[in-house]
Design a protein around this motif. Structure first.
Motif, short mmCIF file in Angstrom:
data_model
loop_
_atom_site.label_atom_id
_atom_site.label_comp_id
_atom_site.label_asym_id
_atom_site.label_seq_id
_atom_site.Cartn_x
_atom_site.Cartn_y
_atom_site.Cartn_z
N GLN A 272 -23.07 82.24 -50.42
CA GLN A 272 -24.35 81.89 -51.36
C GLN A 272 -24.76 80.67 -50.60
O GLN A 272 -23.86 79.68 -49.54
N LYS A 273 -25.93 80.24 -50.28
CA LYS A 273 -26.85 80.01 -49.53
C LYS A 273 -26.08 78.16 -50.42
O LYS A 273 -25.73 78.13 -51.58
N PRO A 274 -25.96 76.94 -49.63
CA PRO A 274 -26.12 76.55 -48.64
C PRO A 274 -24.54 77.48 -47.30
O PRO A 274 -23.79 77.36 -47.66
N PHE A 275 -25.75 78.08 -46.62
CA PHE A 275 -23.94 78.72 -45.40
C PHE A 275 -23.81 77.25 -44.65
O PHE A 275 -24.45 76.36 -44.49
N TYR A 276 -22.53 77.30 -43.97
CA TYR A 276 -22.34 76.22 -43.08
C TYR A 276 -23.29 75.60 -42.16
O TYR A 276 -23.43 76.82 -41.37
N ARG A 277 -23.37 75.15 -40.84
CA ARG A 277 -24.56 74.76 -40.42
C ARG A 277 -24.26 73.61 -39.33
O ARG A 277 -23.60 72.59 -39.64
N ILE A 278 -23.26 73.84 -38.42
CA ILE A 278 -22.74 73.10 -37.26
C ILE A 278 -23.37 73.22 -35.83
O ILE A 278 -23.50 74.37 -35.47
N THR A 279 -23.65 72.55 -34.73
CA THR A 279 -23.43 72.56 -33.27
C THR A 279 -22.02 73.07 -31.92
O THR A 279 -21.25 73.12 -32.64
N HIS A 280 -22.89 73.47 -31.29
CA HIS A 280 -21.64 74.21 -30.99
C HIS A 280 -20.57 72.50 -30.10
O HIS A 280 -20.18 73.09 -30.33
N LYS A 281 -21.55 71.62 -30.48
CA LYS A 281 -20.68 70.57 -29.88
C LYS A 281 -19.59 70.32 -30.87
O LYS A 281 -18.92 70.38 -30.72
N ASP A 282 -20.35 70.20 -32.24
CA ASP A 282 -18.92 70.02 -33.01
C ASP A 282 -18.47 71.00 -33.36
O ASP A 282 -16.59 70.56 -33.74
N ALA A 283 -18.66 72.70 -33.15
CA ALA A 283 -17.45 73.20 -33.18
C ALA A 283 -16.61 72.91 -31.74
O ALA A 283 -15.34 73.09 -31.78
N ALA A 284 -17.19 72.51 -30.11
CA ALA A 284 -15.96 72.11 -29.46
C ALA A 284 -14.78 71.45 -29.73
O ALA A 284 -13.95 71.43 -29.56
N ASP A 285 -15.45 70.25 -30.57
CA ASP A 285 -14.72 69.02 -31.25
C ASP A 285 -13.58 69.63 -32.18
O ASP A 285 -12.58 69.50 -31.56
N ILE A 286 -14.07 70.80 -32.55
CA ILE A 286 -12.98 71.56 -33.72
C ILE A 286 -11.82 72.41 -32.71
O ILE A 286 -10.62 71.94 -33.22
N LEU A 287 -12.56 73.19 -31.68
CA LEU A 287 -11.71 73.90 -30.73
C LEU A 287 -10.71 72.61 -30.94
O LEU A 287 -9.48 73.22 -30.34
#
Length: 501
Positions: A272-287
């Motif tokens: 359902q809306k809203p989907f998550y919206r993250i930036t590449h930088k956020d993704a890098a931090d998570i990884l």
RNA sequence: UCCCCGAUAGCUCAACGGUAGAGCGGCCGGCUGUUAACCGGUAGGUUGUAGGUUCGAAUCCUACUCGGGGAGCCA
């Protein structure tokens, strides 16, 4: 003679109808035969009792080979216990075409064998359910864009020069000159959206990537909408609404198919809306951070424990199966269970072998690089709804993606990661609409500007902000149906090293 | 291109250096309510290919072919 389809039998209880189909399975004893008929709309057990009326064809009926084509006439009777809820008491039988030694039996088969027999394989129940969902998915894709004011633009399959990089393209001899099979229609829909505003193309696309994984085909279907005057957020909004529409439609029309396939429907209902919206930088931090590490460590321990459990049960069942005084049916059941356990053992061993590698890849993730397959899986599994990842480093993305105004090292692009570890199903971006920047990027990538003259014209004659995305039909279907492998999502899969049948 | 795993009857597998087997499918027979039906009988093999080690190789070694999975690349 009233011809009926199995899906319509509930309208015909008590009436005599004729079904036209194929023999899915057969059981018989001396004076009664059970024919399970398949007609493309469902399955129905047809009962042939030996009596004066059935005498002329009874012997034929109990000797029919699997997949013989038949016209069966009989009286429809409701029977809750039977598949489809109905049964046919047979009064007439016509063999349309014989079938001898059908290769795919109701017993387990290996994947290589099934793929060699793909032309027969999709008669099987599981494949039938999947391809029915595919048909609806394709219909909803077209329907969504048609309803929302998009014009269908068919883009060429023979493409001159490269769209993005020649190493991933199939070469075709075009009257003595090399041309390529299209790996995207995107450049062409960009031209079209300047004429029609909102457009989409939908068709097969070809990639010569030498990838042998469960996520890759060399020929797959992709829909690519392109929208004039859209920026990155505009593109994301459309993608979000589009995915919701697809999921709603499949849940509405295919609940039973999904249940048959064992899909966790609650997980799809969360889309359902809203989907998550993250930036590449956020993704890098998570990884690189603790969440990814925790997830994989937990994986490692639960899968290790599970592997021990599976091994233990295999030993137990092997001992029982070799033991004395057990009945034949018990032995069959044990063998079937052993088969499943050994398969699970194989999968777990491969997973366990890969996890440490994936941990390393994530921990050492290069913040200036693209997300790898395992990285996408991690991000995807850490979110219970689809996740948009935006603003990748410019160097790892295609030349046509719009340079970000605030951070020129990044571009205005987006990938959508499906939940449950399914990874990327959409890739899109706002396009570079500035002629000079686009030329600069073409040079940076070592491409020949002469090949892109027509594309550059779009920036010379009334350029506007615009963008779009591509959605992979097979990956989307694998996610919707909860499949382990993409090869089941297309009638005739084309993979590296496989193009038969 | 690189890494890991595999190839035995039509199919799914067992045999782990010492006489190639089972179940399913096929064929023959039995059984009136079966659900991957069951019971009895029967046919079915150059163990992927080519070398090597050994008294002896499906089994150990090498290369190749084909397949499965993963990395890279990607929808």
């Amino acid at each position: 003679m009233t011809i009926s389809h199995i899906k319509d039998l509930h309208h015909n209880v008590g009436k005599t109808v004729t079904l036209q189909g194929w023999l899915y399975n057969r059981r018989d004893s001396g004076k009664i035969a059970f024919l399970v008929l398949r007609d493309g709309t469902g399955l129905c057990q047809c009962v042939v009792a030996k009596n004066e009326q059935t005498e002329p064809f009874f012997e034929t009926a109990r000797r029919l080979g699997q997949e013989s084509s038949l016209r069966v006439t009989g009286v429809v009777r409701a029977n809750e216990k039977q598949i489809g809820g109905h049964e046919l008491d047979v009064t007439g039988l016509e063999v349309v075409g014989e079938s001898v030694d059908y290769p795919i039996t109701p017993k387990p088969h290996g994947i290589e064998f099934l793929m060699k027999n793909r032309h027969l394989h999709f008669r099987s129940r599981r494949q039938w359910h999947i391809l029915r969902v595919r048909a609806t998915l394709v219909d909803e894709i077209r329907g969504y864009f048609n309803r929302n004011g998009y014009t269908l633009i068919d883009t060429p399959i023979f493409a001159p020069a490269a769209g993005e990089g020649a190493q991933t393209l199939f070469t075709v001899d075009y009257f003595g000159e090399p041309v390529y099979l299209a790996q995207t229609g995107q450049l062409y829909v960009e031209a079209a959206c300047m004429a029609f505003g909102k457009v989409y193309c939908f068709g097969p696309t070809f990639r010569a990537e030498k990838s042998k994984t469960r996520r890759h085909l060399t020929e797959f279907w992709m829909v690519e909408p392109e929208i004039a005057y859209a920026d990155l957020n505009g593109v994301i909004d459309v993608a979000e609404d589009f995915i919701c529409s697809i999921v709603r439609r499949v849940l509405r029309d295919h609940r039973a198919d999904l249940e048959f396939l064992g899909r966790d429907i609650a997980s799809l209902e969360k889309v359902q809306k809203p989907f998550y919206r993250i930036t590449h930088k956020d993704a890098a931090d998570i990884l690189r951070g603790p969440r990814a590490k925790e997830l994989l460590e937990k994986d490692l321990s639960t899968k290790t424990a599970r592997l021990e459990e599976v091994k233990k049960r295999i030993v137990e069942k092997e001992a029982k199966e070799k033991g004395q005084g057990i009945k034949q049916w018990e032995r069959d059941k044990l063998i079937a269970e052993l088969h499943e356990l050994r398969e699970e053992q194989g999968d777990l061993e491969v997973d366990l072998q890969n996890i440490p590698h994936h941990m390393q890849l994530a921990a050492n993730f290069d913040p200036g690089g693209d997300l790898g397959g395992s990285d996408e899986t991690i991000i995807s599994r850490l979110h219970d709804r689809p996740t948009f990842v935006t603003h990748y480093p410019r160097e790892c993305k295609a030349f046509y993606m719009k340079r970000n105004a605030q951070d020129p090292t990044r571009c205005n692009n987006v990938d959508l990661l499906a939940p449950d570890g399914y990874g990327e199903i959409i890739g899109g971006s706002q396009r570079e609409d500035d002629l000079d920047v686009l030329l600069e990027r073409i040079h940076e990538e070592g491409l020949n500007p002469a090949d892109y003259e027509w594309y550059l014209d779009l920036r010379r004659y009334g350029t506007v902000p615009h963008g779009g995305f591509g959605l992979g039909v097979e990956r989307t279907l694998a996610w919707l149906c909860g499949l382990k492998h993409i090869r089941e999502t297309i009638p005739f899969p084309r993979m590296m090293g496989r193009f038969y049948p």
